[in-house]
Design a protein around this motif. Structure first.
Motif, PDB file in Angstrom:
ATOM      1  N   LYS A 132       0.775  -1.110  -0.060  1.00  0.00           N
ATOM      2  CA  LYS A 132       0.046   0.024   0.023  1.00  0.00           C
ATOM      3  C   LYS A 132       0.799   1.138  -0.119  1.00  0.00           C
ATOM      4  O   LYS A 132       1.862   1.392   0.468  1.00  0.00           O
ATOM      5  N   ARG A 133       0.306   2.315  -0.652  1.00  0.00           N
ATOM      6  CA  ARG A 133       0.938   3.530  -0.685  1.00  0.00           C
ATOM      7  C   ARG A 133       0.251   4.603   0.269  1.00  0.00           C
ATOM      8  O   ARG A 133      -0.592   4.151   1.040  1.00  0.00           O
ATOM      9  N   GLU A 153       2.486  -4.133   8.114  1.00  0.00           N
ATOM     10  CA  GLU A 153       3.357  -4.716   7.094  1.00  0.00           C
ATOM     11  C   GLU A 153       2.955  -4.305   5.730  1.00  0.00           C
ATOM     12  O   GLU A 153       3.698  -4.279   4.858  1.00  0.00           O
ATOM     13  N   GLU A 154       1.488  -3.968   5.560  1.00  0.00           N
ATOM     14  CA  GLU A 154       1.289  -3.768   4.253  1.00  0.00           C
ATOM     15  C   GLU A 154       1.852  -2.378   3.795  1.00  0.00           C
ATOM     16  O   GLU A 154       2.173  -2.328   2.637  1.00  0.00           O
ATOM     17  N   CYS A 155       1.874  -1.470   4.785  1.00  0.00           N
ATOM     18  CA  CYS A 155       2.367  -0.012   4.528  1.00  0.00           C
ATOM     19  C   CYS A 155       3.889  -0.315   4.224  1.00  0.00           C
ATOM     20  O   CYS A 155       4.484   0.188   3.246  1.00  0.00           O
ATOM     21  N   LYS A 179      -8.453   2.878   8.635  1.00  0.00           N
ATOM     22  CA  LYS A 179      -7.252   2.936   8.897  1.00  0.00           C
ATOM     23  C   LYS A 179      -6.360   3.156   7.392  1.00  0.00           C
ATOM     24  O   LYS A 179      -6.960   2.495   6.367  1.00  0.00           O
ATOM     25  N   VAL A 180      -5.024   4.102   7.394  1.00  0.00           N
ATOM     26  CA  VAL A 180      -4.718   4.327   5.874  1.00  0.00           C
ATOM     27  C   VAL A 180      -3.085   4.218   6.355  1.00  0.00           C
ATOM     28  O   VAL A 180      -2.660   4.352   7.497  1.00  0.00           O
ATOM     29  N   CYS A 181      -2.395   4.146   5.209  1.00  0.00           N
ATOM     30  CA  CYS A 181      -0.983   4.236   5.397  1.00  0.00           C
ATOM     31  C   CYS A 181      -0.482   5.631   5.441  1.00  0.00           C
ATOM     32  O   CYS A 181      -0.695   6.133   4.727  1.00  0.00           O
ATOM     33  N   ASN A 241       9.752   9.129  -4.978  1.00  0.00           N
ATOM     34  CA  ASN A 241       8.861   7.651  -5.181  1.00  0.00           C
ATOM     35  C   ASN A 241       7.931   7.682  -4.032  1.00  0.00           C
ATOM     36  O   ASN A 241       7.213   6.340  -4.216  1.00  0.00           O
ATOM     37  N   GLY A 242       7.578   8.422  -3.259  1.00  0.00           N
ATOM     38  CA  GLY A 242       6.538   8.352  -2.233  1.00  0.00           C
ATOM     39  C   GLY A 242       6.837   7.348  -1.104  1.00  0.00           C
ATOM     40  O   GLY A 242       5.751   7.176  -0.518  1.00  0.00           O
TER      41      GLY A 242
END
Length: 236
Positions: A116-117, A126-128, A148-150, A162-163
């Protein structure tokens, strides 16, 4: 009649009744329904439980509605055993379903989560980190507390290129590239790395290490102050 005769009669009665009961069951049985043979259970990856005599999923597969879907670490013999119900997975050399390298298993083992971005919805930190790196975090969405967000953790910020999340170097801090320099007080102004130190860009001046101010505006204010002082001196 001795007890053997009674036992024989009972067994015959049981076979007849059970046979009638078996015939009354539908030919294709769904998960949770009674069965006698594996072939009675219609969903893929299901069998007739030896103890329950009800249709249930194979070991390593999980019930979802009336389907048995592959779970991470579930048994398999080929990739399609996993990927047909679990996208982005494959059957590894140990014959177990596993998420592909750039994906992460969900807590219930039924989904391979993608990287995720910034500001994308997340479940696990861990996704983030898969894309954002060490400083990526799964945090409560400031715009919607129910999700929830990253985001980048404190003392880090998104790279301009590159974010990904990188450590923040503030005004007058030591740096090696412009990307490291980030103002926490005037975020709309992008600091630059000049002579290995984070500085205000052209046209701006430092405001006591707190941020950058418009240089022209500062010059006008200084000129006004000088005029006022000069006028005050003339009066007295």
């Amino acid at each position: 009649m001795n007890y053997l005769n009674y036992l024989f009669v009972f067994l015959c009665f049981f076979v007849i009744v059970y046979g009638q009961f078996e015939d009354a069951l539908p030919a294709s049985r769904q998960l949770g329904e009674q069965c006698k043979l594996d072939s009675h259970c219609s969903p893929n990856w299901s069998l007739c439980g030896r103890r329950t005599l009800r249709c249930e999923c194979w070991d390593g597969f999980i019930k979802k509605g009336n389907e048995c879907i592959a779970a991470i670490q579930g048994l398999c013999t080929e990739d399609s055993d996993c990927s047909s119900t679990l996208p982005h997975s494959f059957c590894d050399q140990d014959e177990k379903c596993k998420c592909r390298d750039t994906y992460l298993a969900s807590p219930d083992r039924t989904t391979c989560l993608s990287p995720k971005r910034i500001n994308e919805t997340c479940i696990l930190e861990e996704e983030c980190k898969l894309y954002l790196g060490f400083y990526g975090q799964c945090m409560v969405n400031p715009a919607n507390y129910s999700s929830k967000v990253c985001l980048c953790s404190q003392n880090s910020h998104p790279s301009r290129f590159n974010g990904t999340c990188i450590a923040t170097v503030g005004l007058n801090g030591r740096c090696t590239s412009d990307d490291q320099c980030h103002s926490t007080t005037t975020e709309s102004i992008q600091l630059i790395c000049y002579d290995s130190q984070c500085k205000c860009p052209a046209g701006y001046v430092s405001d006591d290490d707190r941020g950058c101010r418009d240089g022209a505006e500062t010059l006008v204010k200084s000129f006004i102050i000088v005029l006022l002082m000069f006028g005050f001196t003339k009066i007295f």
